[in-house]
Design a protein around this motif. Structure first.
Motif, PDB file in Angstrom:
ATOM      1  N   SER A  72       0.876  -1.176   0.000  1.00 49.78           N
ATOM      2  CA  SER A  72       0.000   0.000   0.000  1.00 49.78           C
ATOM      3  C   SER A  72       0.910   1.223   0.000  1.00 49.78           C
ATOM      4  O   SER A  72       1.608   1.488   0.985  1.00 49.78           O
ATOM      5  CB  SER A  72      -0.913  -0.008   1.235  1.00 49.78           C
ATOM      6  N   ALA A  83      -2.172   2.475  -5.881  1.00 50.72           N
ATOM      7  CA  ALA A  83      -1.725   2.495  -4.476  1.00 50.72           C
ATOM      8  C   ALA A  83      -1.484   1.074  -3.977  1.00 50.72           C
ATOM      9  O   ALA A  83      -0.608   0.831  -3.148  1.00 50.72           O
ATOM     10  CB  ALA A  83      -2.782   3.188  -3.613  1.00 50.72           C
ATOM     11  N   VAL A  84      -2.284   0.132  -4.493  1.00 55.28           N
ATOM     12  CA  VAL A  84      -2.212  -1.259  -4.032  1.00 55.28           C
ATOM     13  C   VAL A  84      -1.993  -2.173  -5.232  1.00 55.28           C
ATOM     14  O   VAL A  84      -2.730  -2.095  -6.212  1.00 55.28           O
ATOM     15  CB  VAL A  84      -3.540  -1.659  -3.324  1.00 55.28           C
ATOM     16  N   THR A 112     -11.911  -7.194  -1.295  1.00 55.57           N
ATOM     17  CA  THR A 112     -12.160  -6.178  -0.263  1.00 55.57           C
ATOM     18  C   THR A 112     -13.547  -5.576  -0.440  1.00 55.57           C
ATOM     19  O   THR A 112     -14.289  -5.366   0.528  1.00 55.57           O
ATOM     20  CB  THR A 112     -11.085  -5.071  -0.312  1.00 55.57           C
ATOM     21  N   VAL A 134     -16.681   7.676   0.806  1.00 53.90           N
ATOM     22  CA  VAL A 134     -15.719   8.740   1.107  1.00 53.90           C
ATOM     23  C   VAL A 134     -14.345   8.252   0.654  1.00 53.90           C
ATOM     24  O   VAL A 134     -13.799   7.303   1.228  1.00 53.90           O
ATOM     25  CB  VAL A 134     -15.715   9.080   2.608  1.00 53.90           C
ATOM     26  N   GLY A 135     -13.819   8.894  -0.383  1.00 53.80           N
ATOM     27  CA  GLY A 135     -12.619   8.402  -1.057  1.00 53.80           C
ATOM     28  C   GLY A 135     -13.092   7.641  -2.284  1.00 53.80           C
ATOM     29  O   GLY A 135     -13.863   6.689  -2.154  1.00 53.80           O
ATOM     30  N   CYS A 136     -12.652   8.066  -3.463  1.00 53.43           N
ATOM     31  CA  CYS A 136     -13.160   7.448  -4.702  1.00 53.43           C
ATOM     32  C   CYS A 136     -12.029   6.890  -5.553  1.00 53.43           C
ATOM     33  O   CYS A 136     -11.903   7.209  -6.744  1.00 53.43           O
ATOM     34  CB  CYS A 136     -13.982   8.466  -5.494  1.00 53.43           C
ATOM     35  N   MET A 138      -9.515   3.135  -6.165  1.00 51.73           N
ATOM     36  CA  MET A 138      -9.768   1.769  -6.632  1.00 51.73           C
ATOM     37  C   MET A 138     -10.637   0.975  -5.665  1.00 51.73           C
ATOM     38  O   MET A 138     -11.553   0.262  -6.075  1.00 51.73           O
ATOM     39  CB  MET A 138      -8.431   1.037  -6.816  1.00 51.73           C
ATOM     40  N   ASP A 160     -14.896  12.910  -2.592  1.00 52.68           N
ATOM     41  CA  ASP A 160     -13.439  12.738  -2.562  1.00 52.68           C
ATOM     42  C   ASP A 160     -12.819  14.121  -2.379  1.00 52.68           C
ATOM     43  O   ASP A 160     -13.351  15.121  -2.899  1.00 52.68           O
ATOM     44  CB  ASP A 160     -12.947  12.114  -3.873  1.00 52.68           C
ATOM     45  N   ASN A 162     -10.354  15.102  -3.779  1.00 55.43           N
ATOM     46  CA  ASN A 162     -10.108  15.485  -5.158  1.00 55.43           C
ATOM     47  C   ASN A 162     -11.407  15.230  -5.932  1.00 55.43           C
ATOM     48  O   ASN A 162     -11.703  14.094  -6.314  1.00 55.43           O
ATOM     49  CB  ASN A 162      -8.949  14.635  -5.702  1.00 55.43           C
ATOM     50  N   SER A 165     -11.747  12.942  -8.987  1.00 54.72           N
ATOM     51  CA  SER A 165     -11.797  11.479  -8.826  1.00 54.72           C
ATOM     52  C   SER A 165     -13.238  11.030  -8.659  1.00 54.72           C
ATOM     53  O   SER A 165     -13.654  10.010  -9.216  1.00 54.72           O
ATOM     54  CB  SER A 165     -10.995  11.037  -7.590  1.00 54.72           C
ATOM     55  N   THR A 200     -12.801   4.768   2.206  1.00 55.08           N
ATOM     56  CA  THR A 200     -11.669   4.098   1.556  1.00 55.08           C
ATOM     57  C   THR A 200     -10.580   5.117   1.225  1.00 55.08           C
ATOM     58  O   THR A 200     -10.167   5.241   0.082  1.00 55.08           O
ATOM     59  CB  THR A 200     -12.104   3.387   0.248  1.00 55.08           C
ATOM     60  N   THR A 201     -10.163   5.862   2.237  1.00 52.05           N
ATOM     61  CA  THR A 201      -9.087   6.839   2.035  1.00 52.05           C
ATOM     62  C   THR A 201      -7.789   6.219   2.582  1.00 52.05           C
ATOM     63  O   THR A 201      -7.841   5.179   3.236  1.00 52.05           O
ATOM     64  CB  THR A 201      -9.401   8.151   2.784  1.00 52.05           C
ATOM     65  N   ILE A 207     -11.687  11.810   8.641  1.00 57.16           N
ATOM     66  CA  ILE A 207     -12.312  12.403   7.455  1.00 57.16           C
ATOM     67  C   ILE A 207     -13.715  12.909   7.724  1.00 57.16           C
ATOM     68  O   ILE A 207     -14.252  13.667   6.942  1.00 57.16           O
ATOM     69  CB  ILE A 207     -12.316  11.400   6.289  1.00 57.16           C
ATOM     70  N   GLY A 223     -10.285   1.827   4.761  1.00 52.51           N
ATOM     71  CA  GLY A 223      -8.978   2.409   4.441  1.00 52.51           C
ATOM     72  C   GLY A 223      -7.886   2.147   5.456  1.00 52.51           C
ATOM     73  O   GLY A 223      -6.713   2.033   5.099  1.00 52.51           O
ATOM     74  N   THR A 297      -9.684  -5.203   7.763  1.00 58.02           N
ATOM     75  CA  THR A 297      -8.234  -5.099   7.562  1.00 58.02           C
ATOM     76  C   THR A 297      -7.815  -5.889   6.336  1.00 58.02           C
ATOM     77  O   THR A 297      -6.734  -5.684   5.806  1.00 58.02           O
ATOM     78  CB  THR A 297      -7.467  -5.669   8.772  1.00 58.02           C
TER      79      THR A 297
HETATM   80  N1  LIG Z   1      -9.272  -3.166   4.342  1.00 60.13           N
HETATM   81  C1  LIG Z   1      -8.729  -3.769   3.306  1.00 60.13           C
HETATM   82  O1  LIG Z   1      -8.866  -4.987   3.133  1.00 60.13           O
HETATM   83  C2  LIG Z   1      -7.972  -2.970   2.302  1.00 60.13           C
HETATM   84  C3  LIG Z   1      -7.581  -3.582   1.105  1.00 60.13           C
HETATM   85  C4  LIG Z   1      -6.908  -2.827   0.168  1.00 60.13           C
HETATM   86  C5  LIG Z   1      -6.606  -1.507   0.420  1.00 60.13           C
HETATM   87  N2  LIG Z   1      -6.977  -0.950   1.595  1.00 60.13           N
HETATM   88  C6  LIG Z   1      -6.656   0.458   1.899  1.00 60.13           C
HETATM   89  O2  LIG Z   1      -7.642   1.280   1.299  1.00 60.13           O
HETATM   90  C7  LIG Z   1      -7.094   2.594   1.125  1.00 60.13           C
HETATM   91  C8  LIG Z   1      -7.473   3.130  -0.235  1.00 60.13           C
HETATM   92  O3  LIG Z   1      -6.867   2.346  -1.252  1.00 60.13           O
HETATM   93  P1  LIG Z   1      -7.119   2.694  -2.810  1.00 60.13           P
HETATM   94  O4  LIG Z   1      -6.418   1.630  -3.569  1.00 60.13           O
HETATM   95  O5  LIG Z   1      -8.545   2.943  -3.080  1.00 60.13           O
HETATM   96  O6  LIG Z   1      -6.333   4.083  -2.893  1.00 60.13           O
HETATM   97  P2  LIG Z   1      -6.506   5.237  -3.974  1.00 60.13           P
HETATM   98  O7  LIG Z   1      -5.328   6.112  -3.851  1.00 60.13           O
HETATM   99  O8  LIG Z   1      -6.852   4.628  -5.309  1.00 60.13           O
HETATM  100  O9  LIG Z   1      -7.833   6.034  -3.484  1.00 60.13           O
HETATM  101  C9  LIG Z   1      -7.905   6.799  -2.319  1.00 60.13           C
HETATM  102  C10 LIG Z   1      -8.838   7.971  -2.585  1.00 60.13           C
HETATM  103  O10 LIG Z   1      -9.078   8.647  -1.345  1.00 60.13           O
HETATM  104  C11 LIG Z   1      -9.068  10.055  -1.596  1.00 60.13           C
HETATM  105  N3  LIG Z   1      -8.803  10.739  -0.335  1.00 60.13           N
HETATM  106  C12 LIG Z   1      -7.628  10.841   0.342  1.00 60.13           C
HETATM  107  N4  LIG Z   1      -7.809  11.500   1.506  1.00 60.13           N
HETATM  108  C13 LIG Z   1      -9.127  11.825   1.576  1.00 60.13           C
HETATM  109  C14 LIG Z   1      -9.933  12.491   2.529  1.00 60.13           C
HETATM  110  N5  LIG Z   1      -9.405  12.960   3.665  1.00 60.13           N
HETATM  111  N6  LIG Z   1     -11.247  12.644   2.251  1.00 60.13           N
HETATM  112  C15 LIG Z   1     -11.797  12.182   1.105  1.00 60.13           C
HETATM  113  N7  LIG Z   1     -11.072  11.528   0.151  1.00 60.13           N
HETATM  114  C16 LIG Z   1      -9.763  11.348   0.386  1.00 60.13           C
HETATM  115  C17 LIG Z   1      -8.007  10.247  -2.641  1.00 60.13           C
HETATM  116  O11 LIG Z   1      -8.147  11.473  -3.327  1.00 60.13           O
HETATM  117  C18 LIG Z   1      -8.235   9.019  -3.539  1.00 60.13           C
HETATM  118  O12 LIG Z   1      -9.160   9.291  -4.576  1.00 60.13           O
HETATM  119  C19 LIG Z   1      -5.587   2.455   1.382  1.00 60.13           C
HETATM  120  O13 LIG Z   1      -5.305   2.936   2.666  1.00 60.13           O
HETATM  121  C20 LIG Z   1      -5.348   0.956   1.330  1.00 60.13           C
HETATM  122  O14 LIG Z   1      -4.239   0.561   2.097  1.00 60.13           O
HETATM  123  C21 LIG Z   1      -7.665  -1.645   2.532  1.00 60.13           C
END
Ligand SMILES: NC(=O)c1ccc[n+]([C@@H]2O[C@H](COP(=O)([O-])OP(=O)(O)OC[C@H]3O[C@@H](n4cnc5c(N)ncnc54)[C@H](O)[C@@H]3O)[C@@H](O)[C@H]2O)c1
Length: 324
Positions: A72, A83-84, A112, A134-136, A138, A160, A162, A165, A200-201, A207, A223, A297
């Motif tokens: 990550s 990111a992942v 996930t 919240v967070g858009c 992958m 998000d 951003n 996104s 998913t941030t 947040i 997240g 997790t």
């Molecule tokens: N629980 C699980 O099983 C699991 C599995 C995989 C990944 N994850 C975690 O999920 C998280 C997200 O992964 P991803 O691949 O989607 O990342 P990503 O970078 O593709 O997406 C994250 C998004 O969150 C947005 N963001 C960041 N801070 C923010 C905030 N304060 N408010 C609103 N939006 C915000 C970003 O702009 C981005 O669009 C990572 O921390 C990763 O480690 C968890």
């Protein structure tokens, strides 16, 4: 012979309608003790705002073992990388044969997403209609696909930091799901009108505010999956009915890790695991006023169960081609 299974094969085979029940069943087997799964091991790389994790497991129901090596890296999207991303090695537990090497980046997102969908099904109020994301990135994309399989929503609301996104995802979803999709810039209003909130941030900031979350809401906290990560204020977590995927991992690296460390909550505050909900040992929620929180997790057993299915599908396809 070892199969090499590509990302495109994973996406073609591991459709969400197939994956949600596979993950649900993996949670059930976990609760019944049909799996071996030591907690994941972290290789922290603070110099690069990232980490690697090693995630081994043995899934008895499918007689498969294996390990996923996954990262990550928060800053990767800024340079056009995911990111992942991940590689999974699938083994025969009896002979140790390497059955397959699987590109498991998309697999991670898909399983996930399925976990969030399963948690909504067991914890959200039955009449839930609106889900806020919240967070858009992958993970959010796969959370939404799974939500619409496990417990379809009428309204999907995207937020998000951003806004591009969120807008991009809204365009993508318009042709993929049957729901009204909107983008918001006021998170407080979004939280107050959501039945389900999925976060998913990268999990290094609070947040949303505790008082924005209405009684009866279900939260999927996705997240925070490493030590020190936390998306929700501890005061909010404290007032939730908390369901974890697995206690050791959640207390070390899930949404609850910081409030546990701060001694704001303790083990006795955890209602149980999602697997216990699936097998009926506990209820996801007790009444319509509780705020429920699923702390995901990510379990190696989710990966293994899905990898076993993908491998079986590739096997039967290659046999079919051979015989044909
Ligand atoms: N629980 C699980 O099983 C699991 C599995 C995989 C990944 N994850 C975690 O999920 C998280 C997200 O992964 P991803 O691949 O989607 O990342 P990503 O970078 O593709 O997406 C994250 C998004 O969150 C947005 N963001 C960041 N801070 C923010 C905030 N304060 N408010 C609103 N939006 C915000 C970003 O702009 C981005 O669009 C990572 O921390 C990763 O480690 C968890």
């Amino acid at each position: 012979m070892t199969k090499l299974i590509s990302r495109s094969d994973v996406i073609r085979i591991a459709t969400m309608d197939k994956t949600v029940p596979i993950v649900e069943s993996a949670f059930a087997h976990m609760a019944k003790g049909d799996v071996l799964m030591p907690p994941k091991i972290y290789l922290d790389l603070p110099d690069f705002s990232g980490d690697f994790r090693a995630m081994p497991a043995y899934y008895k129901p499918k007689k498969k073992a294996g390990i996923k090596w996954v990262n990550s890296h928060t800053n990767n999207p800024k340079i056009g990388k995911p990111a992942v991303s991940a590689i999974l090695i699938l083994n025969d537990p009896e002979t140790a044969d390497t059955l397959a090497i699987i590109d498991a980046g998309a697999l991670t997102g898909i399983r996930t997403g399925a976990a969030g969908g399963v948690a909504s099904k067991y914890c959200a109020r039955a009449e839930s209609k609106t889900a806020l994301y919240v967070g858009c990135g992958m993970q959010a994309y796969y959370q939404i696909l799974a939500q619409q399989i496990a417990m379809p929503m009428e309204k999907i609301v995207l937020y998000d930091l951003n806004s591009e996104s969120a807008t991009k995802m809204a365009h993508q979803l318009a042709t993929e799901i049957n729901a009204e999709v909107s983008v918001i810039d006021n998170l407080e209003t979004g939280c107050k009108s959501a039945d389900i909130i999925t976060t998913t941030t990268p999990g290094r900031a609070h947040i949303l505010k505790s008082e924005w979350v209405m009684p009866g809401t279900h939260i999927n906290a996705i997240g925070a999956d490493a030590e020190g990560k936390q998306e929700l204020p501890s005061a909010l977590t404290k007032k939730c009915r908390i369901i974890v995927d697995e206690w050791e991992q959640a207390s070390h690296s899930g949404e609850i890790n910081v409030p546990i460390h701060e001694k704001i909550i303790e083990k006795s505050d955890i209602a149980g695991t999602i697997g216990q909900c699936v097998i009926g040992d506990i209820q996801g929620r007790n009444n319509d006023d509780e705020i429920t929180l699923f702390d995901s997790t990510g379990l190696a057993i989710q990966d293994l169960a899905l990898a076993a299915y993908i491998y079986e599908q590739c096997e039967s396809a290659s046999q079919f081609n051979f015989n044909g």
